[in-house]
Motif scaffolding. Structure first.
Motif, PDB file in Angstrom:
ATOM      1  N   ILE A 190       0.857  -1.186   0.000  1.00 45.73           N
ATOM      2  CA  ILE A 190       0.000   0.000   0.000  1.00 45.73           C
ATOM      3  C   ILE A 190       0.892   1.234   0.000  1.00 45.73           C
ATOM      4  CG2 ILE A 190      -1.827   1.303   1.149  1.00 45.73           C
ATOM      5  CD1 ILE A 190      -2.634  -1.224   2.633  1.00 45.73           C
ATOM      6  N   LEU A 191       0.630   2.143  -0.920  1.00 47.12           N
ATOM      7  CA  LEU A 191       1.285   3.447  -0.944  1.00 47.12           C
ATOM      8  C   LEU A 191       0.238   4.502  -0.638  1.00 47.12           C
ATOM      9  CD1 LEU A 191       3.406   3.090  -4.221  1.00 47.12           C
ATOM     10  CD2 LEU A 191       4.015   2.379  -1.900  1.00 47.12           C
ATOM     11  N   VAL A 192       0.514   5.349   0.343  1.00 46.85           N
ATOM     12  CA  VAL A 192      -0.440   6.368   0.770  1.00 46.85           C
ATOM     13  C   VAL A 192       0.216   7.735   0.689  1.00 46.85           C
ATOM     14  CG1 VAL A 192      -1.916   7.176   2.641  1.00 46.85           C
ATOM     15  CG2 VAL A 192      -1.517   4.733   2.364  1.00 46.85           C
ATOM     16  N   GLU A 193      -0.468   8.680   0.072  1.00 48.24           N
ATOM     17  CA  GLU A 193       0.012  10.052   0.025  1.00 48.24           C
ATOM     18  C   GLU A 193      -1.017  10.954   0.700  1.00 48.24           C
ATOM     19  OE1 GLU A 193       1.227  11.477  -3.781  1.00 48.24           O
ATOM     20  OE2 GLU A 193       2.140   9.562  -4.357  1.00 48.24           O
ATOM     21  N   ALA A 194      -0.581  11.655   1.736  1.00 49.51           N
ATOM     22  CA  ALA A 194      -1.456  12.599   2.428  1.00 49.51           C
ATOM     23  C   ALA A 194      -1.449  13.932   1.689  1.00 49.51           C
ATOM     24  CB  ALA A 194      -0.985  12.788   3.863  1.00 49.51           C
ATOM     25  N   ALA A 195      -2.556  14.632   1.727  1.00 49.79           N
ATOM     26  CA  ALA A 195      -2.637  15.947   1.092  1.00 49.79           C
ATOM     27  C   ALA A 195      -1.715  16.909   1.813  1.00 49.79           C
ATOM     28  CB  ALA A 195      -4.078  16.448   1.117  1.00 49.79           C
ATOM     29  N   SER A 196      -1.123  17.847   1.066  1.00 55.21           N
ATOM     30  CA  SER A 196      -0.236  18.844   1.656  1.00 55.21           C
ATOM     31  C   SER A 196      -0.385  20.151   0.904  1.00 55.21           C
ATOM     32  CB  SER A 196       1.222  18.374   1.619  1.00 55.21           C
ATOM     33  OG  SER A 196       1.666  18.242   0.279  1.00 55.21           O
ATOM     34  N   ARG A 202       8.059  17.332   0.159  1.00 57.70           N
ATOM     35  CA  ARG A 202       7.398  16.081   0.489  1.00 57.70           C
ATOM     36  C   ARG A 202       8.384  15.134   1.161  1.00 57.70           C
ATOM     37  NH1 ARG A 202       2.137  15.632   0.469  1.00 57.70           N
ATOM     38  NH2 ARG A 202       1.814  13.886  -0.949  1.00 57.70           N
ATOM     39  N   HIS A 203       7.900  14.379   2.108  1.00 62.03           N
ATOM     40  CA  HIS A 203       8.700  13.397   2.821  1.00 62.03           C
ATOM     41  C   HIS A 203       7.986  12.051   2.733  1.00 62.03           C
ATOM     42  CE1 HIS A 203      10.794  16.868   4.606  1.00 62.03           C
ATOM     43  NE2 HIS A 203       9.588  17.383   4.770  1.00 62.03           N
ATOM     44  N   PHE A 204       8.723  10.991   2.878  1.00 63.31           N
ATOM     45  CA  PHE A 204       8.057   9.699   2.887  1.00 63.31           C
ATOM     46  C   PHE A 204       8.659   8.805   3.950  1.00 63.31           C
ATOM     47  CE2 PHE A 204      11.571   8.954  -0.021  1.00 63.31           C
ATOM     48  CZ  PHE A 204      11.985   7.666   0.284  1.00 63.31           C
ATOM     49  N   GLN A 205       7.812   7.940   4.461  1.00 69.22           N
ATOM     50  CA  GLN A 205       8.224   7.002   5.506  1.00 69.22           C
ATOM     51  C   GLN A 205       7.945   5.577   5.042  1.00 69.22           C
ATOM     52  OE1 GLN A 205       5.914   6.187   9.142  1.00 69.22           O
ATOM     53  NE2 GLN A 205       7.683   6.904  10.297  1.00 69.22           N
ATOM     54  N   PRO A 211       5.292  -3.753   3.546  1.00 74.93           N
ATOM     55  CA  PRO A 211       5.260  -3.136   2.205  1.00 74.93           C
ATOM     56  C   PRO A 211       4.382  -1.895   2.150  1.00 74.93           C
ATOM     57  CG  PRO A 211       3.762  -4.983   2.245  1.00 74.93           C
ATOM     58  CD  PRO A 211       4.422  -4.936   3.615  1.00 74.93           C
ATOM     59  N   TYR A 212       4.568  -1.013   3.136  1.00 77.84           N
ATOM     60  CA  TYR A 212       3.783   0.220   3.221  1.00 77.84           C
ATOM     61  C   TYR A 212       4.720   1.433   3.103  1.00 77.84           C
ATOM     62  CZ  TYR A 212       0.351  -2.924   5.439  1.00 77.84           C
ATOM     63  OH  TYR A 212      -0.507  -3.951   5.713  1.00 77.84           O
ATOM     64  N   ARG A 213       4.222   2.459   2.417  1.00 77.38           N
ATOM     65  CA  ARG A 213       4.949   3.717   2.380  1.00 77.38           C
ATOM     66  C   ARG A 213       3.953   4.857   2.485  1.00 77.38           C
ATOM     67  NH1 ARG A 213       8.607   5.869  -2.594  1.00 77.38           N
ATOM     68  NH2 ARG A 213       6.575   6.549  -3.344  1.00 77.38           N
ATOM     69  N   ILE A 214       4.245   5.781   3.375  1.00 75.03           N
ATOM     70  CA  ILE A 214       3.376   6.937   3.592  1.00 75.03           C
ATOM     71  C   ILE A 214       4.143   8.192   3.193  1.00 75.03           C
ATOM     72  CG2 ILE A 214       2.070   8.277   5.281  1.00 75.03           C
ATOM     73  CD1 ILE A 214       1.810   5.688   6.924  1.00 75.03           C
ATOM     74  N   THR A 215       3.584   8.970   2.290  1.00 74.32           N
ATOM     75  CA  THR A 215       4.174  10.232   1.855  1.00 74.32           C
ATOM     76  C   THR A 215       3.359  11.361   2.442  1.00 74.32           C
ATOM     77  OG1 THR A 215       4.916   9.214  -0.214  1.00 74.32           O
ATOM     78  CG2 THR A 215       4.857  11.609  -0.151  1.00 74.32           C
ATOM     79  N   TYR A 216       4.061  12.382   2.956  1.00 74.64           N
ATOM     80  CA  TYR A 216       3.378  13.489   3.622  1.00 74.64           C
ATOM     81  C   TYR A 216       4.129  14.789   3.379  1.00 74.64           C
ATOM     82  CZ  TYR A 216       6.945  12.533   7.139  1.00 74.64           C
ATOM     83  OH  TYR A 216       8.144  12.309   7.784  1.00 74.64           O
TER      84      TYR A 216
END
Length: 216
Positions: A190-196, A202-205, A211-216
């Motif tokens: 799952i790839l998740v991008e938060a609104a900014s 942009r940063h990602f974790q 198998p997860y990546r969160i972009t914020y």
């Protein structure tokens, strides 16, 4: 947390494309041999081709004025997931509006949630993203470094909403059944991008084991 883009995998992109655009009537944004994306309010829902069959749970917000019409179409396609007492349309304890669970061609568990809205579009948001993990408290602690709002208190050591009224990650212990079924939650990319704000860096974790990546 308001989600801007969420990417899942699928082994049947053609069937999924037909379901999301023709049955759910989500506007098609982009299509290629390996993926497609549809619009859900201000967010993009993306499916990428993969060899391994996935199993996800997620929920989308819909205008309450459109709920009944979409529920009827979903019921006509015989993909509704009923409560054990046979009930189909239920009331959400968390979001307070109507809710309906159903499955897509891949077998994912979707949830449609009704919200008051004056928007011109029927679909409003990607409201919930199910994230199974081996250890819910540990994964929630790892999210603390992300400067995003989280207002829900933990419900238990095996289930937690992490987010706010705009959107949540549904953290569940791996193999815990997804309501309203007895199918245990399993881990898939799952790839998740938060609104900014536009123009902001942009940063990602990523996660070292999941198998997860969160972009914020």
């Amino acid at each position: 947390m308001k989600w801007q883009k969420v990417t899942f995998t699928t082994t049947m992109p053609e069937e999924m494309l037909t379901f999301y655009t023709n049955v759910l009537q989500m506007p098609l944004v982009e299509r290629s041999e390996r993926s497609f994306s549809v619009r859900v309010g201000d967010a993009l829902l993306v499916f990428q081709r993969a060899a391994e069959k996935p199993f996800y749970h997620f929920a989308c917000g819909i205008a309450e004025t459109a709920f009944d019409a979409y529920a009827k179409v979903i019921q006509e396609h015989r993909v509704v997931l009923r409560h054990k007492d046979g009930q189909e349309i239920m009331q959400s304890y968390t979001w307070k509006g109507k809710q309906l669970y159903f499955s897509d061609p891949e077998g994912n568990i979707l949830e449609m949630l009704a919200f008051p809205s004056e928007a011109k579009t029927s679909w409003l948001s990607i409201q919930e993203i199910g994230m199974p993990v081996p250890d819910v408290p540990a994964y929630a602690a790892s999210l603390q470094s992300i400067p995003l709002p989280h207002t829900f208190e933990p419900e238990s050591a095996t289930f937690r909403f992490y987010g706010d009224q705009d959107g949540v990650l549904v953290l569940v212990k791996e193999n815990r059944p997804w309501f309203p079924t007895d199918r245990g939650a399993t881990i898939h990319p799952i790839l998740v991008e938060a609104a900014s704000d536009p123009g902001q860096p942009r940063h990602f974790q990523p996660h070292p084991q999941l198998p997860y990546r969160i972009t914020y």
